[in-house]
Design an enzyme around this catalytic site. Structure first.
Site, short mmCIF file in Angstrom:
data_model
loop_
_atom_site.label_atom_id
_atom_site.label_comp_id
_atom_site.label_asym_id
_atom_site.label_seq_id
_atom_site.Cartn_x
_atom_site.Cartn_y
_atom_site.Cartn_z
N SER A 54 1.90 -10.33 9.98
CA SER A 54 0.83 -11.30 10.17
C SER A 54 1.14 -12.13 11.39
O SER A 54 2.29 -12.20 11.82
CB SER A 54 0.73 -12.23 8.94
OG SER A 54 -0.36 -13.11 9.07
N ARG A 303 -1.59 -3.68 11.25
CA ARG A 303 -2.01 -3.77 9.84
C ARG A 303 -3.48 -4.12 9.78
O ARG A 303 -3.97 -4.94 10.57
CB ARG A 303 -1.20 -4.87 9.12
CG ARG A 303 -1.45 -4.98 7.62
CD ARG A 303 -0.86 -3.81 6.88
NE ARG A 303 -0.86 -4.00 5.43
CZ ARG A 303 -1.83 -3.59 4.61
NH1 ARG A 303 -2.92 -3.03 5.11
NH2 ARG A 303 -1.73 -3.76 3.32
N THR A 339 -2.64 -16.57 4.67
CA THR A 339 -1.45 -16.73 3.82
C THR A 339 -1.64 -17.86 2.83
O THR A 339 -1.34 -17.72 1.63
CB THR A 339 -0.21 -16.98 4.70
OG1 THR A 339 -0.09 -15.92 5.66
CG2 THR A 339 1.04 -17.02 3.85
N CYS A 495 -5.95 5.50 14.70
CA CYS A 495 -4.63 5.33 14.08
C CYS A 495 -3.66 4.74 15.10
O CYS A 495 -3.51 5.28 16.20
CB CYS A 495 -4.09 6.67 13.58
SG CYS A 495 -2.39 6.55 12.98
N CYS A 518 3.45 7.14 9.64
CA CYS A 518 2.51 6.15 9.09
C CYS A 518 3.18 4.79 8.91
O CYS A 518 4.25 4.68 8.30
CB CYS A 518 1.98 6.66 7.76
SG CYS A 518 0.82 5.53 6.95
N CYS A 521 -0.95 0.95 7.73
CA CYS A 521 -1.95 -0.04 8.16
C CYS A 521 -3.25 0.08 7.39
O CYS A 521 -4.02 -0.86 7.34
CB CYS A 521 -2.20 0.07 9.66
SG CYS A 521 -3.15 1.53 10.16
N CYS A 524 -7.14 4.33 8.52
CA CYS A 524 -7.80 5.61 8.28
C CYS A 524 -8.65 5.57 7.02
O CYS A 524 -9.75 6.13 6.97
CB CYS A 524 -6.78 6.73 8.23
SG CYS A 524 -5.47 6.50 7.00
#
Length: 549
Positions: A54, A303, A339, A495, A518, A521, A524
């Protein structure tokens, strides 16, 4: 097959801020009331914080509620925000600094801190364990378990040691069932079990579709003369043009480090767009590059972000549990912060569950009283006043949308007598290849811009090579027969980790999935225009290992 099982009062899926806030508050109430309570948190990452990424600027009021002594007990809030800047980037080299008086007040950060949310999660985990919570990192929740009355019974921990062919290896260990009176899902954005719960119980009925962004982040060590600890820079505009929107950030942390990132709304239309390459271009703008030049890139990650806000927020209770935080979509996009809102949703979850347990309500009952607690809290008020922010930017663009949001937030306090809605799914926004020209992205220079594979290396991503692929296709023909023809198979570009490729074998094109790359995130699962890709949890401990993102 018969599996071993364990019984708890509450099982929490995901050791992020929302899940850990739930666990801490459950135990606080338990101790205050003299009740014995067994609480378990499972986390798919190799350790707490390993999968958390984040920005982040953090609003500490929720910590005041959860741990009033946080300033004296080592909470990792070290860098107070000293001042804000907002720039509109008009071209690759031009920009306009926005006067502070014209910036929506939701983007002012007085009293906030620049933090690592991963480190905050690690600190919360320490506090939770001290209160008696059991935390199991490296154990992904792979399936939902149900009672005979269709309520959630708990979760199944995924099997370990299953080969790519689906057969057990010598190292095979069957997963364990975790049963609970109540199960709380706090998996983060696009949680794969949360997604199933929303569909099964129709939790999103009457809501606008959920909306998402893809957030990139890097941490750099920069020369001291370029560093201004506590400075927060936000940007809009370039490089996101031609049917794309979003914004960038650069936060000055302690120790001559800066966090730089770009959020790209996943409703973009151009199938040729590569979010990763847009981020690389972003760093070359003078507003940003002045801080990064001669610096060293330390880490990289990406992310997806749940950003639909109140208009897209599903019902958060169902028979046997709750779905909270970014799994549900509590992020306040007007503040670019999620958050504190995720943690507040967890605090409310704990209070709801403790009330139900104290009243002797059976676990299978729907925790409908959560909605009342939510509506009476500052979380509801905050999300309501920000409900128009995202739809305004999408409908009117950066300048007119920004003007609308300034009026809505600064003049009306978020109570403008109109609610804007974004009714189209992000994946359905993508145009066919004939509608746009290809984008000629510059080659990485190795100083400010980089390639995908060297970036993924910095994310410390690891998966066992011989394991069942966690990226599932509903129809293996669609990538070549549909997506390649209509959209030039955009998975190659959206991606951020180089998982998907089109290769040629024996004169035929083939869709290749490099699942070992991978970084979890979930893009996809969100953006595939045919909705043909489903992300499920891989073996425990797999994925990125972010040290302080």
């Amino acid at each position: 097959m018969e599996r071993e099982s364990m019984e708890f009062d509450v099982v929490i899926v995901g050791a992020g801020p929302a899940g850990l806030a739930t666990a801490c508050r459950l135990m606080q109430i338990s101790q205050d009331s003299g009740q014995e309570l067994s609480v378990c948190v499972v986390e798919k990452g190799s350790e707490v914080g390993a999968h958390i990424l984040s920005g982040a600027v953090f609003e500490p009021k929720v910590l005041d509620e959860l741990f009033s002594d946080w300033k004296d007990t080592g909470a990792p809030l070290h860098t107070a925000v000293t001042h804000d800047e907002l720039h509109m980037l008009n071209s690759p080299s031009a920009a306009r600094a926005m006067p502070n008086a014209l910036i929506p007040k939701t983007m002012h950060n007085d009293g906030n801190y620049i933090i690592s949310v991963g480190n905050l999660a690690r600190w919360l985990a320490e506090r939770a364990e001290a209160l008696g919570v059991e935390i199991f990192p490296g154990f992904p929740a792979s399936e939902l378990l149900f009672n005979d009355d269709n309520s959630v019974k708990g979760i199944l921990i995924g099997d370990m040691g299953v080969g790519a062919d689906g057969q057990p290896k010598d190292s095979y260990e069957p997963g364990m069932e975790l049963h609970a009176k109540y199960t709380v899902f706090s998996e983060g954005c696009r949680g794969h079990l949360g997604k199933q719960l929303i569909e099964k119980y129709h939790l999103d009925n009457g809501k606008t579709p959920q909306h998402y962004g893809l957030g990139f982040k890097e941490i750099w060590k920069v020369p001291s003369e370029q560093h201004q600890q506590g400075k927060v820079v936000h940007t809009g505009g370039w490089p996101l043009t031609e049917g794309a929107s979003g914004g960038g950030f650069l936060y000055h942390l302690e120790d001559n480090q800066v966090a730089v990132g770009l959020i790209i709304d996943l409703n973009y239309q151009n199938p040729h767009l590569s979010p990763f390459d847009e981020f690389q271009r972003y760093k070359t703008h003078p507003v940003i590059s002045q801080y990064l030049k001669d610096g060293e890139r330390l880490s990289y990650g990406a992310r997806a972000i749940t950003k639909g806000g109140l208009n897209s927020l599903p019902k958060m209770s169902f028979p046997g549990g709750l779905i909270i935080g970014c799994d549900a979509g509590t992020l306040n996009f007007a503040k670019i912060k999620g958050t504190h809102t995720a943690m507040k949703s967890g605090i409310l979850a704990a209070e709801t569950i403790c009330h139900a347990l104290h009243a002797g309500v059976e676990g299978g009952k729907d925790l409908d009283c959560y909605q009342e607690k939510f509506e009476q809290s500052w979380l509801q008020e905050e999300l309501h006043t920000s409900r128009n922010f995202g739809p305004a930017m999408h409908k009117f663009g950066a300048y007119l949308g920004g003007a609308f949001n300034y009026i809505d937030q600064n003049w009306f306090g978020g109570k403008f007598p109109i609610t804007l809605r974004d009714e189209k799914h992000d994946y359905a926004q993508m145009a066919e290849v004939s509608a746009y020209s290809k984008i000629d992205y510059p080659k990485p220079d190795g100083k400010l811009s980089f390639d995908k594979l060297s970036s993924v290396y910095l994310s410390n991503t690891f998966h066992e090579e011989d394991q069942l692929c966690h990226l599932r296709l509903k129809d293996e023909r669609i990538p070549i027969d549909v997506n390649l023809v209509k959209f030039d198979e955009p998975a190659q570009r959206y991606c951020p980790a180089g998982v998907y490729e089109i290769v040629e074998e024996a004169g035929e094109k083939k869709f290749m999935i490099n699942g070992q790359n991978c970084i979890h995130c979930k893009t996809c699962d969100i953006k595939d225009p045919s909705q043909n890709i489903t992300w499920v949890s891989p073996e425990g401990g797999g994925g990125p290992n972010y040290p302080n993102m």
